[in-house]
Design a protein around this motif. Structure first.
Motif: not given
Ligand code: SAM
Length: 285
Positions: A2, A4, A7-9
């Protein structure tokens, strides 16, 4: 793996999509589920760079309007619909904005008589059963051939907060379109929503998105064709399919011997059909 992003995966598949770049480049806020970008890319890339009319129900902060313009290009006519009159502010940026409720059939009548037929309509409005169903029902007749209707956030059909599960959920309404497209085949019983069988060419189910492809030119009644190729007179083995079938024939012979005249048709209905039904139950658990 994954990655980033702010700050969102994110699944790495998404980062390279053109629609995701368009989303990132929008100057105003838009919140979209990550699974949607792959679906948009698959279904909407065909309209890029073309003079299409694209409608989105649900404007909120205006972010998605800019995403669509970035993605489709400047020649696309982008129309936003919202119940909130503040959405009118986006007209100054060249978008067409209509104010009204998507659950009102009258709103849709007025809307389409003002804008005419459209290529793509995407519903990202209030997500209730009624809003999604009325929107789909009223919009299909005004989607052009080769066009698409997309309904987002259909997971609300599974949420208690949205009055679901219910017989009248959007997802149950959408499932009817599987019967609609199949009802074009000769001999298949008319489906619910049969009025759309000459408009809806195909149905797409994704995670939280339902798509209906509209193309009246492709909704014809299918007929047999042959390529007139060489034949080996091969026997169609459909009636040799199962050991059960041979057992059936043996059983019928036995019935006949003891004076019970049972036709194969009657036998299949009374004996084989319940057995098959029983065998298939496990696939529906
Ligand atoms: C999820 S937001 C839209 C987000 C926007 N498409 C984006 O991606 O940035 C939903 C919007 O639908 C609007 N809405 C809710 N109910 C509505 C209705 N009945 N008719 C029209 N718009 C409605 C809300 O005012 C809100 O702005």
């Amino acid at each position: 793996m994954t990655i980033q992003f702010q700050n969102q995966t994110l699944n790495p598949l998404i980062a390279n999509l053109e629609i995701f770049k368009a989303y990132q480049q929008s100057p105003y806020l838009s919140l979209k589920h990550s699974a949607y970008f792959q679906v948009y890319e698959e279904l909407l890339s065909q309209y890029r760079g073309k003079s299409i009319t694209f409608v989105e129900v649900g404007v909120l902060n205006g972010g998605s309007l800019f995403m669509w313009r970035n993605f489709f290009g400047p020649q696309a006519r982008i129309i936003g619909i919202d119940f909130n009159p503040l959405a009118k502010r986006w007209e100054q940026d060249g978008f067409e904005i209509y104010i009204g409720s998507q659950s009102s059939s009258d709103f849709w009548k007025n809307f389409f008589s003002a804008v005419g037929p459209v290529d793509v309509l995407l519903d990202d409005g209030g997500h209730t059963n009624e809003q999604q169903i009325v929107t789909t029902h009223e919009a299909i007749p005004f989607i052009k051939d080769g066009g698409l209707l997309l309904v987002e956030d259909v997971h609300t059909s599974y949420f208690k907060d949205f009055g679901n599960p219910s017989k009248y959920s959007f997802i149950n309404y959408a499932k009817q379109f599987v019967d609609v497209v199949n009802s074009r085949f000769p001999g298949v019983q008319p489906a619910p929503q049969a009025r759309f069988k000459k408009a809806v060419y195909s149905v797409h189910f994704y995670d939280s998105i339902v798509g209906l492809s509209v193309d009246r030119t492709k909704c014809f009644t299918s007929s047999w064709t042959s390529n007139e190729g060489q034949t080996f007179e091969a026997e169609d083995y459909r009636h040799h399919d199962s050991a059960a079938r041979q057992l059936n024939q043996a059983l019928i012979k036995t019935f006949h011997k003891v004076g019970l005249k049972v036709s194969m048709g009657k036998f299949l209905k009374l004996v084989e059909a319940p057995l098959v039904k029983n065998r298939l139950k496990r696939f529906f658990k």
